[in-house]
Design a protein around this motif. Sequence first.
Motif, short mmCIF file in Angstrom:
data_model
loop_
_atom_site.label_atom_id
_atom_site.label_comp_id
_atom_site.label_asym_id
_atom_site.label_seq_id
_atom_site.Cartn_x
_atom_site.Cartn_y
_atom_site.Cartn_z
N ILE A 45 0.83 -1.20 0.00
CA ILE A 45 0.00 0.00 0.00
C ILE A 45 0.87 1.25 0.00
O ILE A 45 0.66 2.18 -0.79
CB ILE A 45 -0.95 0.00 1.21
CG1 ILE A 45 -1.87 -1.22 1.16
CG2 ILE A 45 -1.78 1.28 1.24
CD1 ILE A 45 -2.68 -1.44 2.43
N GLY A 46 1.86 1.30 0.88
CA GLY A 46 2.68 2.49 1.02
C GLY A 46 3.56 2.79 -0.18
O GLY A 46 4.00 3.93 -0.37
N THR A 47 3.84 1.78 -1.01
CA THR A 47 4.65 2.00 -2.21
C THR A 47 3.79 2.14 -3.46
O THR A 47 4.32 2.29 -4.56
CB THR A 47 5.65 0.84 -2.43
OG1 THR A 47 4.91 -0.37 -2.68
CG2 THR A 47 6.55 0.67 -1.23
N ILE A 240 9.50 6.71 2.79
CA ILE A 240 8.32 7.52 3.06
C ILE A 240 7.08 6.63 2.96
O ILE A 240 6.95 5.84 2.03
CB ILE A 240 8.23 8.68 2.05
CG1 ILE A 240 9.41 9.63 2.22
CG2 ILE A 240 6.91 9.45 2.20
CD1 ILE A 240 9.52 10.68 1.14
N GLY A 241 6.21 6.79 3.93
CA GLY A 241 5.02 5.95 3.98
C GLY A 241 5.09 4.92 5.08
O GLY A 241 4.08 4.30 5.43
N TYR A 242 6.30 4.75 5.64
CA TYR A 242 6.49 3.79 6.71
C TYR A 242 7.21 4.41 7.91
O TYR A 242 6.78 4.27 9.05
CB TYR A 242 7.26 2.56 6.20
CG TYR A 242 6.51 1.85 5.10
CD1 TYR A 242 5.48 0.96 5.40
CD2 TYR A 242 6.78 2.10 3.77
CE1 TYR A 242 4.76 0.33 4.40
CE2 TYR A 242 6.06 1.47 2.76
CZ TYR A 242 5.06 0.59 3.09
OH TYR A 242 4.33 -0.02 2.09
N LYS A 243 8.28 5.14 7.63
CA LYS A 243 9.06 5.71 8.74
C LYS A 243 8.24 6.69 9.57
O LYS A 243 8.46 6.82 10.78
CB LYS A 243 10.32 6.40 8.20
CG LYS A 243 10.03 7.61 7.33
CD LYS A 243 11.33 8.22 6.81
CE LYS A 243 11.05 9.45 5.94
NZ LYS A 243 12.29 10.04 5.41
N GLU A 244 7.26 7.36 8.94
CA GLU A 244 6.45 8.34 9.67
C GLU A 244 5.61 7.69 10.76
O GLU A 244 5.22 8.35 11.73
CB GLU A 244 5.54 9.09 8.70
CG GLU A 244 6.26 10.05 7.76
CD GLU A 244 6.81 9.37 6.53
OE1 GLU A 244 7.48 10.03 5.73
OE2 GLU A 244 6.58 8.13 6.38
#
Length: 311
Positions: A45-47, A240-244
């Motif tokens: 999803i995040g990618t 981006i999309g996970y580290k946050e």
Amino acid sequence: MKKTVIAIVGPTAVGKTGLSVEIAGRFNGEVISGDSMQVYKGLDIGTAKITDEEKQGVPHYMLDIKHPEESFSVADYQRLVQHYIEEIDSHGKVPIIAGGSGLYIQAALFDYHFSRQRRDEKVTQQLERRLNDQGADVLYNYLQRVDPDQAAKIHPNNHRRLIRALEVYETTGITMSEYQKNQTDQSPYNPIFIGLEMDRDLLYKRINNRVDQMLDQGLLEEAKSLYNHGYENHQAMRGIGYKEFVPYLKGEQPFDETVRLLKRNSRRYAKRQYTWFKNKMNVNWYTITPEKSKETFRNILTDLAGMLQNI
């Protein structure tokens, strides 16, 4: 005769995936992902990883080839993509790279020469001890002194790249930036770059909406699963999309702030992508709007037909 490779580039959320499938269908092509994070299983999803339905039967490569705990470098990407270009071409198909990871695409298509200096385990261990004892900021400040250009490209928390850059410098006396300046601008292929761009305000609104859609699709649950499996400090969760989500999952940050940062970081990333592609590659740019995307795609297909005929 050089092999022709079509590359679809541009910022996140602009429509590269859809265009790549259209081009593959029209010109008998197969698609290679140009996204450095889509290689990881479980990062879907995040990618914005393409779904089986969206592929429309077109073969895709460089998806789900690594587990989240594994590292993956630009050199790894180069080696695999060049292999797939040969394989796709041998089938009588046209290789198409689609994605926004500029350095990775450039490395593959321009035969980027990486430092061949073998790793010195002694130096690596010394740097890792300094990292553990003194923290990443100390090493990052050191890199800023000896190689400020390279430091600007590396996040202080990307310990793997930080240590590698310092290791090359300490074992050779030559910085990574010096290696990179000696790269050729000649490609072993005949690359055709098609770039999609969009009005900045419209793109940023599209990015914000896409983040909301990802959250509806289960992005938080995807990030939480990776976190619960212990991947916090692995390369897969630094994108981006996970580290946050890491501070939120640790109870250190409100959810609303997490979403705000995710949208902000995605917009900033899009701006960096624009800068990279406009400065580094000879791209044929097309301005796209959601209302006229089909018309723009038709124009691109027509132009591509002419470009391919002239090769």
